[in-house]
Design a protein around this motif. Structure first.
Motif, PDB file in Angstrom:
ATOM      1  N   GLY A 121       4.543  -0.495  -6.324  1.00 39.26           N
ATOM      2  CA  GLY A 121       4.035  -2.073  -6.289  1.00 39.26           C
ATOM      3  C   GLY A 121       3.483  -2.087  -4.683  1.00 39.26           C
ATOM      4  O   GLY A 121       3.023  -1.231  -4.224  1.00 39.26           O
ATOM      5  N   ASN A 122       3.756  -3.269  -4.162  1.00 40.60           N
ATOM      6  CA  ASN A 122       2.954  -3.703  -3.110  1.00 40.60           C
ATOM      7  C   ASN A 122       3.414  -3.227  -1.723  1.00 40.60           C
ATOM      8  O   ASN A 122       3.097  -3.521  -0.753  1.00 40.60           O
ATOM      9  CB  ASN A 122       2.575  -5.186  -2.997  1.00 40.60           C
ATOM     10  N   LEU A 131       3.466  11.131  -8.203  1.00 40.65           N
ATOM     11  CA  LEU A 131       2.117  10.803  -7.535  1.00 40.65           C
ATOM     12  C   LEU A 131       2.018   9.307  -7.435  1.00 40.65           C
ATOM     13  O   LEU A 131       1.979   8.640  -9.071  1.00 40.65           O
ATOM     14  CB  LEU A 131       0.902  11.442  -8.361  1.00 40.65           C
ATOM     15  N   THR A 132       1.620   8.646  -6.879  1.00 39.54           N
ATOM     16  CA  THR A 132       1.233   7.263  -6.716  1.00 39.54           C
ATOM     17  C   THR A 132      -0.047   7.214  -6.080  1.00 39.54           C
ATOM     18  O   THR A 132      -0.461   7.723  -5.168  1.00 39.54           O
ATOM     19  CB  THR A 132       2.284   6.364  -5.868  1.00 39.54           C
ATOM     20  N   LEU A 133      -0.899   6.564  -6.826  1.00 39.71           N
ATOM     21  CA  LEU A 133      -2.295   6.542  -6.582  1.00 39.71           C
ATOM     22  C   LEU A 133      -2.440   4.994  -5.684  1.00 39.71           C
ATOM     23  O   LEU A 133      -2.211   4.082  -6.192  1.00 39.71           O
ATOM     24  CB  LEU A 133      -3.334   6.057  -7.606  1.00 39.71           C
ATOM     25  N   GLN A 134      -3.134   5.248  -4.646  1.00 39.50           N
ATOM     26  CA  GLN A 134      -3.577   4.036  -3.566  1.00 39.50           C
ATOM     27  C   GLN A 134      -2.295   3.070  -3.348  1.00 39.50           C
ATOM     28  O   GLN A 134      -2.464   2.025  -3.313  1.00 39.50           O
ATOM     29  CB  GLN A 134      -4.662   3.158  -4.078  1.00 39.50           C
ATOM     30  N   PRO A 135      -1.030   3.802  -2.955  1.00 37.57           N
ATOM     31  CA  PRO A 135      -0.153   3.135  -2.513  1.00 37.57           C
ATOM     32  C   PRO A 135      -0.173   2.226  -1.336  1.00 37.57           C
ATOM     33  O   PRO A 135      -1.071   2.587  -0.295  1.00 37.57           O
ATOM     34  CB  PRO A 135       0.990   4.215  -2.184  1.00 37.57           C
ATOM     35  N   LYS A 136       0.500   1.002  -1.224  1.00 37.38           N
ATOM     36  CA  LYS A 136       0.414   0.332   0.135  1.00 37.38           C
ATOM     37  C   LYS A 136       1.730   0.645   1.083  1.00 37.38           C
ATOM     38  O   LYS A 136       2.623   0.313   0.475  1.00 37.38           O
ATOM     39  CB  LYS A 136       0.169  -1.202  -0.324  1.00 37.38           C
ATOM     40  N   PHE A 137       1.299   0.941   2.042  1.00 31.49           N
ATOM     41  CA  PHE A 137       2.523   1.098   3.042  1.00 31.49           C
ATOM     42  C   PHE A 137       2.382  -0.137   4.053  1.00 31.49           C
ATOM     43  O   PHE A 137       1.724  -0.118   5.134  1.00 31.49           O
ATOM     44  CB  PHE A 137       2.245   2.333   3.877  1.00 31.49           C
ATOM     45  N   SER A 138       3.316  -1.056   3.520  1.00 30.86           N
ATOM     46  CA  SER A 138       3.399  -2.077   4.480  1.00 30.86           C
ATOM     47  C   SER A 138       3.840  -1.886   5.712  1.00 30.86           C
ATOM     48  O   SER A 138       3.316  -2.841   6.762  1.00 30.86           O
ATOM     49  CB  SER A 138       4.335  -3.079   3.677  1.00 30.86           C
ATOM     50  N   SER A 139       4.660  -0.953   6.044  1.00 29.78           N
ATOM     51  CA  SER A 139       5.090  -0.798   7.568  1.00 29.78           C
ATOM     52  C   SER A 139       4.136  -0.040   8.457  1.00 29.78           C
ATOM     53  O   SER A 139       4.416  -0.077   9.638  1.00 29.78           O
ATOM     54  CB  SER A 139       6.651   0.019   7.373  1.00 29.78           C
ATOM     55  N   ILE A 140       3.052   0.266   7.723  1.00 28.78           N
ATOM     56  CA  ILE A 140       2.216   1.114   8.728  1.00 28.78           C
ATOM     57  C   ILE A 140       0.925   0.371   8.816  1.00 28.78           C
ATOM     58  O   ILE A 140       0.104   0.378   7.886  1.00 28.78           O
ATOM     59  CB  ILE A 140       1.977   2.773   7.952  1.00 28.78           C
ATOM     60  N   MET A 141       0.624  -0.028   9.992  1.00 29.28           N
ATOM     61  CA  MET A 141      -0.589  -1.008  10.316  1.00 29.28           C
ATOM     62  C   MET A 141      -1.619  -0.229  11.238  1.00 29.28           C
ATOM     63  O   MET A 141      -1.223   0.504  12.140  1.00 29.28           O
ATOM     64  CB  MET A 141       0.017  -2.073  11.081  1.00 29.28           C
ATOM     65  N   ILE A 142      -3.067  -0.466  10.793  1.00 26.76           N
ATOM     66  CA  ILE A 142      -4.022  -0.071  11.616  1.00 26.76           C
ATOM     67  C   ILE A 142      -5.053  -1.066  12.013  1.00 26.76           C
ATOM     68  O   ILE A 142      -5.369  -1.555  10.898  1.00 26.76           O
ATOM     69  CB  ILE A 142      -4.719   1.218  10.810  1.00 26.76           C
ATOM     70  N   ASP A 143      -5.049  -1.335  13.340  1.00 27.49           N
ATOM     71  CA  ASP A 143      -6.142  -2.544  13.436  1.00 27.49           C
ATOM     72  C   ASP A 143      -5.567  -3.946  12.636  1.00 27.49           C
ATOM     73  O   ASP A 143      -6.331  -4.586  12.195  1.00 27.49           O
ATOM     74  CB  ASP A 143      -7.375  -2.265  12.994  1.00 27.49           C
ATOM     75  N   GLY A 144      -4.120  -4.169  12.433  1.00 29.51           N
ATOM     76  CA  GLY A 144      -3.656  -5.326  11.944  1.00 29.51           C
ATOM     77  C   GLY A 144      -3.476  -5.205  10.490  1.00 29.51           C
ATOM     78  O   GLY A 144      -3.095  -6.260   9.973  1.00 29.51           O
ATOM     79  N   LYS A 145      -3.973  -4.072   9.561  1.00 32.12           N
ATOM     80  CA  LYS A 145      -3.774  -4.124   8.446  1.00 32.12           C
ATOM     81  C   LYS A 145      -3.004  -2.944   7.862  1.00 32.12           C
ATOM     82  O   LYS A 145      -2.795  -1.908   8.361  1.00 32.12           O
ATOM     83  CB  LYS A 145      -5.234  -4.033   7.805  1.00 32.12           C
TER      84      LYS A 145
END
Length: 263
Positions: free
Chosen positions: A96-97, A169-183
């Motif tokens: 998920g997200n 394998l997960t495609l395009q997972p969202k890593f909420s805890s890893i932020m680059i330039d606030g995203k």
């Protein structure tokens, strides 16, 4: 494989009418080679159906994520490489997200399922299948219909096909805890293992134009460092590499996965 041969494979991969025939050819060859010395008639019947089912699921998910020719080449080359290597080596499993949180929950569910399998093996009657046992538990009200469906998926993967050692394998997972330039970041591919927290490979596919600027080059390296600081191994391929040598790229990914498994 030389560049001319890889170019030929690339043309098949990009053609939506020819690719299914190429994939079917790979599957039939894999089934025939794997079953050469197999004497059990049930396995000889079930194995081809199993690898076709898993590959169909994987391919359908992959096709839904193709937004450019480079992504199509990248993902379909990987599918072909998996089939050639071992069709049951990998299952595509979307999270998920919040990939890290969702994976932790999946691991808990996986461990609970393994305990359920162990309990069933120890207490089953000789003629009771796991599906019959689960249906009985459903009828008793000990699980919901949704739980029964979910456990049915786990039963197919881990009991019927014994995919405990397969890569996920997960495609395009969202890593909420890893932020680059606030995203939060969304890498292209995330390979993980249900029972090994030390296992994690991120693969990035750089397009021809999007990653060519100095700003994007710097941002990509920030992403890589952030992921590596969390313990993930990172592989990054340029659009030119993927276009010119798709087979070699897929082989490098699979070789890296096998190396990580052997650690």
């Amino acid at each position: 494989m030389d560049n001319a041969a890889q170019a030929s494979v690339r043309e098949y991969i990009l053609d939506d009418e020819q690719f299914p025939a190429l994939l079917d050819h790979f599957l039939r060859n894999q089934a025939e080679e794997s079953m050469n010395d197999e004497e059990d008639p049930i396995i000889r019947e079930v194995y081809p159906m199993a690898i076709n089912t898993i590959t169909k699921i994987n391919t359908d998910i992959v096709d839904s994520f193709q937004e450019s020719p480079i992504e199509k080449i990248f993902l379909r080359s990987l599918i072909l490489g998996i089939v050639k290597n071992d069709p049951l080596f990998m299952v595509i499993h979307q999270l998920g997200n919040d990939a890290e949180y969702d994976l932790e929950n999946y691991r808990k569910n996986y461990n609970s399922f393994c305990e359920l399998l162990e309990f069933w093996e120890s207490n089953k009657s000789s003629d009771m299948t796991i599906d019959a046992y689960l249906d009985m538990e459903l009828d008793k009200g000990k699980m919901s219909i949704e739980e029964r469906k979910y456990i049915g998926i786990l039963t197919f993967r881990y009991h019927l096909l014994d995919m405990h050692e397969s890569i996920h394998l997960t495609l395009q997972p969202k890593f909420s805890s890893i932020m680059i330039d606030g995203k939060s970041i969304r890498p292209d591919l995330y390979f993980w293992h249900p029972s090994r927290k030390d296992f994690g490979l991120i693969v990035e596919c750089d397009g021809f134009e999007y990653h060519s600027s100095k700003e994007m080059f710097s941002k990509d390296r920030k992403r890589d460092r952030a992921l590596q600081s969390k313990g993930y191994k990172v592989l990054r391929f340029s659009g030119q590499e993927i276009y010119n040598t798709p087979v070699s790229v897929a082989e490098e990914i699979l070789d890296t996965l096998q190396e990580l498994l052997d650690v």
